[in-house]
Design an enzyme around this catalytic site. Structure first.
Site, PDB file in Angstrom:
ATOM      1  N   GLU A 165       0.817  -1.224   0.000  1.00  0.00           N
ATOM      2  CA  GLU A 165       0.000   0.000   0.000  1.00  0.00           C
ATOM      3  C   GLU A 165       0.851   1.276   0.000  1.00  0.00           C
ATOM      4  O   GLU A 165       0.391   2.338   0.423  1.00  0.00           O
ATOM      5  CB  GLU A 165      -0.951   0.004   1.196  1.00  0.00           C
ATOM      6  CG  GLU A 165      -2.000  -1.097   1.108  1.00  0.00           C
ATOM      7  CD  GLU A 165      -3.160  -0.849   2.044  1.00  0.00           C
ATOM      8  OE1 GLU A 165      -4.221  -0.437   1.559  1.00  0.00           O
ATOM      9  OE2 GLU A 165      -2.985  -1.067   3.260  1.00  0.00           O
ATOM     10  N   HIS A 178      -0.641   5.444   7.652  1.00  0.00           N
ATOM     11  CA  HIS A 178      -1.795   4.608   7.314  1.00  0.00           C
ATOM     12  C   HIS A 178      -1.917   3.530   8.375  1.00  0.00           C
ATOM     13  O   HIS A 178      -0.958   2.817   8.651  1.00  0.00           O
ATOM     14  CB  HIS A 178      -1.630   3.963   5.941  1.00  0.00           C
ATOM     15  CG  HIS A 178      -2.648   2.874   5.698  1.00  0.00           C
ATOM     16  ND1 HIS A 178      -4.004   3.094   5.808  1.00  0.00           N
ATOM     17  CD2 HIS A 178      -2.518   1.554   5.395  1.00  0.00           C
ATOM     18  CE1 HIS A 178      -4.652   1.968   5.573  1.00  0.00           C
ATOM     19  NE2 HIS A 178      -3.782   1.004   5.326  1.00  0.00           N
ATOM     20  N   HIS A 188      -4.926   0.790  10.680  1.00  0.00           N
ATOM     21  CA  HIS A 188      -6.240   0.162  10.807  1.00  0.00           C
ATOM     22  C   HIS A 188      -6.710   0.338  12.248  1.00  0.00           C
ATOM     23  O   HIS A 188      -7.307  -0.565  12.821  1.00  0.00           O
ATOM     24  CB  HIS A 188      -6.163  -1.319  10.439  1.00  0.00           C
ATOM     25  CG  HIS A 188      -5.423  -1.582   9.160  1.00  0.00           C
ATOM     26  ND1 HIS A 188      -4.518  -2.591   8.999  1.00  0.00           N
ATOM     27  CD2 HIS A 188      -5.459  -0.923   7.967  1.00  0.00           C
ATOM     28  CE1 HIS A 188      -4.021  -2.567   7.762  1.00  0.00           C
ATOM     29  NE2 HIS A 188      -4.559  -1.562   7.124  1.00  0.00           N
TER      30      HIS A 188
HETATM   31 MN    MN Z   1      -4.184  -1.097   5.019  1.00  0.00          MN
END
Ligand code: MN
Length: 265
Positions: free
Chosen positions: A98, A117, A119
């Site tokens: 990513e 980034h 989660h």
């Molecule tokens: Mn991700």
């Protein structure tokens, strides 16, 4: 390597550059490594998620770890990437799939110098419901926290932002905001420095938790007003040792390093 050129560029672009050549770069890599460790220690990332920083030597490059769990990242893991998302020097080491989240945001936003980034778990419910993630303790949520719907950009996918087109669509959804949610997946947070971006990633998770709790109490919620948010941001932006981001960074760093040494959890 053009050593003289590199040194003068560093001196020009960073207030931290001392008389030592490469001091700004070394300090940035240090912050990036510590940033990885803090995000893990504060439960913002687990084995997944990543943080990057724009390269002070070249605005078209950014620095990020090779594909590795953030809690284990060291200075030797940091690689240089271009705005196409590919390593400048491909040495065969695995890279994050990513990475295009980072490359496309740096391409779209010259003001952004760091990207996280993650989660982080309490944020995800706000990406799959109609409940907007609004500010209680996170002034940087203004103007808004948009939600990126990957189906609109890529149809049926495995939800990973794994190419430039998906990254560009995400960057477009982010717009001029500091946080965007990725539907059913996570969030992206941007900022002017590694330290501010780490603070924002931690407070994004904290704000989501507070909002969830406020909703459980019921009734109307009084959110942070845009006027209050602007004053808070101005206050945080002042470089004051012992206050603002400086205070939290010092604490989070000490905690992360202490727990890492004790084989935490
Ligand atoms: Mn991700």
């Amino acid at each position: 390597m053009a050593k003289g050129k590199r040194t003068s560029a560093l001196r020009k672009t960073s207030a931290k550059a001392g008389t030592r050549p490469g001091a700004a770069l070394a300090a940035l890599i240090d912050d990036l490594v510590i940033g990885n460790r803090i995000l893990y220690d504060q439960n913002i990332v687990d084995g997944y998620g990543h943080i990057s920083a724009r390269d002070p030597r070249d605005q078209a490059h950014f620095l990020m770890s090779r594909a590795r769990a953030p809690g284990l990242v060291t200075g030797a893991d940091i690689m240089v990437f271009g705005l196409d998302g590919e390593p400048i020097k491909d040495d065969g080491r695995p890279v994050y799939s990513e990475r295009f989240i980072h490359s496309e945001i740096y391409k779209a936003r010259s003001d952004v110098h760091s990207v996280v980034h993650s989660h982080s778990p309490t944020v995800i419910p706000f990406s799959v419901t109609q409940v907007p993630l609004k500010p209680i303790r996170a002034p940087f949520f203004y103007p808004e926290v948009p939600v990126f719907e990957i189906r609109d950009a890529g149809g049926w996918t495995n939800l990973l932002v794994s190419d430039s087109a998906l990254g560009a669509a995400l960057a477009q959804t982010l717009g001029q905001n500091s946080v965007a949610l990725l539907r059913g997946h996570g969030n992206v947070v941007v900022g002017p420095t590694v330290r501010v971006t780490v603070y924002r990633a931690i407070y994004t998770e904290a704000n989501a938790r507070l909002l969830l709790e406020a909703k459980m109490l019921g009734g109307p919620i009084t959110y942070l007003a845009p006027e209050e948010a602007a004053l808070m941001e101005a206050n945080l932006a002042k470089p004051r040792p012992g206050h603002g981001h400086d205070r939290t960074w010092e604490m989070w760093k000490a905690e992360a390093l202490a727990r890492a040494g004790k084989g935490r959890r």
